[in-house]
Design an enzyme around this catalytic site. Structure first.
Site, PDB file in Angstrom:
ATOM      1  N   ASN A 141     -12.148  -3.091   0.220  1.00  0.00           N
ATOM      2  CA  ASN A 141     -11.086  -3.355   1.204  1.00  0.00           C
ATOM      3  C   ASN A 141     -11.717  -3.731   2.533  1.00  0.00           C
ATOM      4  OD1 ASN A 141      -8.481  -3.390   2.408  1.00  0.00           O
ATOM      5  ND2 ASN A 141      -8.837  -1.338   3.190  1.00  0.00           N
ATOM      6  N   GLU A 142     -11.785  -2.792   3.461  1.00  0.00           N
ATOM      7  CA  GLU A 142     -12.389  -3.114   4.764  1.00  0.00           C
ATOM      8  C   GLU A 142     -13.810  -2.566   4.750  1.00  0.00           C
ATOM      9  OE1 GLU A 142      -9.677  -1.391   7.587  1.00  0.00           O
ATOM     10  OE2 GLU A 142      -8.500  -3.241   7.693  1.00  0.00           O
ATOM     11  N   CYS A 198      -6.522   1.004   2.623  1.00  0.00           N
ATOM     12  CA  CYS A 198      -7.512   2.087   2.647  1.00  0.00           C
ATOM     13  C   CYS A 198      -7.454   2.984   1.415  1.00  0.00           C
ATOM     14  CB  CYS A 198      -7.321   2.931   3.897  1.00  0.00           C
ATOM     15  SG  CYS A 198      -7.849   2.085   5.390  1.00  0.00           S
ATOM     16  N   GLU A 235       0.863  -1.189   0.000  1.00  0.00           N
ATOM     17  CA  GLU A 235       0.000   0.000   0.000  1.00  0.00           C
ATOM     18  C   GLU A 235       0.895   1.233   0.000  1.00  0.00           C
ATOM     19  OE1 GLU A 235      -2.878   0.496   3.188  1.00  0.00           O
ATOM     20  OE2 GLU A 235      -3.779   2.152   2.066  1.00  0.00           O
TER      21      GLU A 235
HETATM   22  O1  AHR Z   1      -2.254  -1.439   6.653  1.00  0.00           O
HETATM   23  C1  AHR Z   1      -2.700  -0.193   7.047  1.00  0.00           C
HETATM   24  C2  AHR Z   1      -4.201  -0.064   6.961  1.00  0.00           C
HETATM   25  O2  AHR Z   1      -4.808  -0.921   7.859  1.00  0.00           O
HETATM   26  C3  AHR Z   1      -4.801  -0.441   5.640  1.00  0.00           C
HETATM   27  O3  AHR Z   1      -4.785   0.588   4.754  1.00  0.00           O
HETATM   28  C4  AHR Z   1      -6.199  -0.802   5.998  1.00  0.00           C
HETATM   29  O4  AHR Z   1      -6.758  -1.742   5.125  1.00  0.00           O
HETATM   30  C5  AHR Z   1      -6.114  -1.255   7.419  1.00  0.00           C
HETATM   31  O5  AHR Z   1      -7.039  -0.630   8.215  1.00  0.00           O
END
Ligand code: AHR
Length: 676
Positions: free
Chosen positions: A386-387, A251, A49
């Site tokens: 993602n989440e 994120c 990321e």
């Molecule tokens: O890894 C850091 C963050 O943690 C990521 O962006 C997210 O998916 C999670 O909340």
């Protein structure tokens, strides 16, 4: 007589105690007769990321920040002097800004600008760097000259400038110019200074030159690609032998609002025309604020796919499901795309598969081919969202599933189980994922030591049928304010991972997160690999991941202690173990973590060895240990805690039984070669 009797009794007792010797301490038995569960090629992997300056300022080798003057403050990262004007009708429609350098108003004044790089510009003595710029003459002259220089602004010496080049701009039309220079010195924090030079005996009013997309790039990138990756960081990732490469997050896939979600189409095509995006980690934490954190998309989806291919990992892109980050948005603000607004998001997903795999005659396959890769990237997996959580997610996901399955029935779809490792959202999402028949479910868990110590059996009870687990983000976040990459965090991860390995029929992918962090630019820690402008540091967690990846074997076998999996429970004295067989290398590999503070005897016994197999005597042990439980590797001292490989003493291994001691707080990987 009495004496004789008691001597007899004593010797009988002694004999009996010899015959019925105490069971060896910590006997672990490997059932070598079992067929074993195949280990997935996708184990173990990388979660990438653009957080902590992982892309711009990190893996992406570009050294100029805000190279196209497109940040919200167009001169962020730049100092300007003399006569520099911002223009906005440049040659690249999605990055319209550029600068015009003109007569400074007096013969001894200078016109120019200076870029600070990402926490400085790191260069190494003897290495080549390519300065490039799009330029055109903008005055009345046929030619203009610019010079560029690296500077050591902090020096107390006479001359700050140490590496020079000059460019003759010879056209009124926009053209790309480039010069390769060799740095004579190593400097972690140089700046790049550019001057408008005199064009004649002295400067005059008719002078002007336009500059756009100013770049300073190492020539020696990973695999030599011009728009490539920083070699030392890329090599550290390659050395993890990853089975899967997930990108671009995290994120940043979602965006704080949908407007600044990651849009892959903006990240492909000519690099000069990829529009920038503010990085959501720019303003996420008031205590780690980086207003100059933007995504140039110079490292975009083409580069991600190429990197995955070159390191032998399955590419795994994750795309927006039409929902903005749920942590950052109240549902009352209506942050997500409505169901009838999903079309463009779904189209992005379907087009992405075409970009990766499509024939060169398809719209997006052609874009890939024009970028230099006519062969498909052979994409097999795609993550949607993602989440995410709540009922909004499954209903949106279903639309994606229907569209993807219709056109690409062989693509494996990965759904989310939300941001937490358990609880109502997690359970509901898993239930939904099972009914929607996704192939994998992404689980995230950042947790303290206790979670990892107590849950090495987490996957033992998961259903064996249906969707598989992608442990897509996990890391031990040390409790009691020890939230850094210390040794014990890595050790409990190693212990926990025996459970991931043991459950090879359930967990198909696992990626520690996050992957990269610049020592001066992090927002989140711990992270797997740290770097500054010149150096790379591998954490203890890195070595744990590497020990698993390089020793993942081909088949998992059962190993038990007291008849149970070795998961640190039920009198197992804080020992954890798993075993794989590697049928290609012909070896058994037993991983043992001892979380206790004492050295322990362990016995690893192989039962039911196939008749044709014979274990060889040259057993080795690679161990990771630190006397300091909260010790860590640092940029200054990167090799304090590294794995050490030693042969096991010959007398410790007899009759298919290794009787040895494992040190306190140690992760050990034993290798038993065999012949057949
Ligand atoms: O890894 C850091 C963050 O943690 C990521 O962006 C997210 O998916 C999670 O909340």
């Amino acid at each position: 007589m009495k004496i004789l009797k008691s001597i007899l009794a004593a010797s009988l007792m002694f004999a009996a105690s010899g015959a019925m010797a105490q069971p060896p301490h910590n006997l672990m038995t490997v059932d070598a007769g079992k067929k074993g569960i195949p280990v997935q090629e996708t184990m173990y992997g990388l979660f990438f990321e653009d957080i902590n300056f992982a892309a711009d300022g990190g893996l992406y080798a570009e050294k100029v920040k805000n190279r196209s003057f497109e940040f919200d403050d167009p001169f962020m990262g730049w100092e300007i002097f003399g006569n520099v004007k911002l223009q906005n009708d440049g040659p690249f429609e999605r990055n319209p800004h550029y600068v015009r350098l003109g007569y400074p108003g007096h013969p001894v004044r200078f016109t120019g600008l200076e870029n600070e790089g990402f926490f400085g510009i790191g260069v190494e003595a003897g290495k080549e760097y390519r300065f490039s710029v799009w330029a055109r003459t903008a005055g009345t002259k046929d030619k203009e000259y610019i010079s560029f220089h690296l500077t050591q602004n902090a020096t107390m010496g006479e001359d700050q400038m140490f590496c020079h080049g000059e460019i003759e701009v010879d056209s009124k039309e926009w053209k790309k110019y480039e010069v390769v220079v060799t740095s004579p010195v190593t400097e972690p924090k140089a700046a790049l200074r550019i001057f408008l030079e005199w064009n004649g005996p002295e400067p005059d009013h008719s002078q002007a030159v336009d500059l756009e997309h100013i770049s300073f790039f190492p020539v020696d990138t990973f695999n030599g690609h011009e728009n490539g990756l920083r070699k030392d960081i890329a090599e550290a990732l390659q050395a993890l032998d990853p089975g899967v490469f997930r990108f671009p997050g995290g994120c940043i896939v979602e965006g704080t609002t949908l407007d600044n979600r990651y849009q892959w189409k903006n990240s492909v095509g000519p690099v000069e025309n990829r529009p920038i995006n503010v990085n959501r980690w720019n303003y996420s934490f008031a205590h780690r604020l980086f207003p100059d954190y933007f995504q140039s998309y110079g490292l975009g989806f083409y580069e991600y796919f190429l990197f995955a291919e070159e390191i032998g990992a399955e590419p795994l892109p994750v795309i927006s499901c039409g929902m903005a980050c749920q942590f950052q948005n109240d549902p009352a603000w209506h942050p997500h795309a409505e169901m009838d607004e999903l079309e463009c998001f779904v189209q992005d997903a379907v087009d992405l598969i075409e970009f990766a795999n499509g024939d060169v005659n398809t719209k997006w396959g052609k874009v890939r081919a024009e970028m230099g890769h006519p062969e498909p990237f052979n994409l097999k997996y795609i993550g949607v969202g993602n989440e995410q959580w709540g009922k909004e997610y499954p209903e949106r996901l279903q639309v994606f599933i229907d569209a993807i399955r219709k056109k690409y029935p062989d693509i494996n779809i990965i759904g989310s189980s939300g941001p937490y490792r358990g609880g109502e959202w997690f359970d509901d999402l898993w239930a939904a994922m099972r009914t929607m028949d996704v192939q994998l479910v992404d689980e995230h868990y950042y947790a303290g030591e206790r979670f990892f110590e107590e849950n090495a059996d987490r996957y033992d009870s998961y259903p064996r049928e249906g969707a598989k687990v992608f442990a897509g983000e996990y890391a031990c976040h040390g409790s009691d304010n020890k939230k850094w990459n210390h040794f014990n965090a890595a050790l409990v991860e190693a212990a926990y991972m025996t459970g991931i390995e043991r459950n090879a029929d359930v967990v198909y992918m696992a990626t520690y997160a996050p992957l990269l962090a610049h020592v001066e630019g992090w927002q989140w820690r711990p992270d797997l690999v740290w770097f500054d402008n010149l150096n790379v540091m591998r954490t203890c967690s890195y070595y744990v991941q590497q020990l698993y990846a390089l020793n993942k074997g081909t088949d998992v076998l059962p190993i038990t202690m007291n008849g149970k999996p070795v998961a640190g429970k039920d009198g197992q004295r804080q020992l954890y173990a798993s075993v794989v067989k590697d049928t290609q290398k012909k070896e058994y590999i037993v991983k043992v973590a001892n979380l206790s503070y004492y050295s322990q005897e362990i016995n690893i016994r192989f039962d039911n060895l196939p008749r044709k197999q014979k274990l060889a005597a040259d057993v080795t042990c690679t161990s990771l240990h630190s006397d300091n439980n909260v010790g860590e590797n640092t940029i200054e001292n990167p090799d304090q805690i590294v794995p050490v490989t030693m042969p096991v003493r010959k007398d410790e291994f007899k009759d298919n039984n290794l009787k040895t001691r494992i040190g306190p707080k140690t992760f050990a990987v034993y290798k038993f070669p065999y012949t057949e």
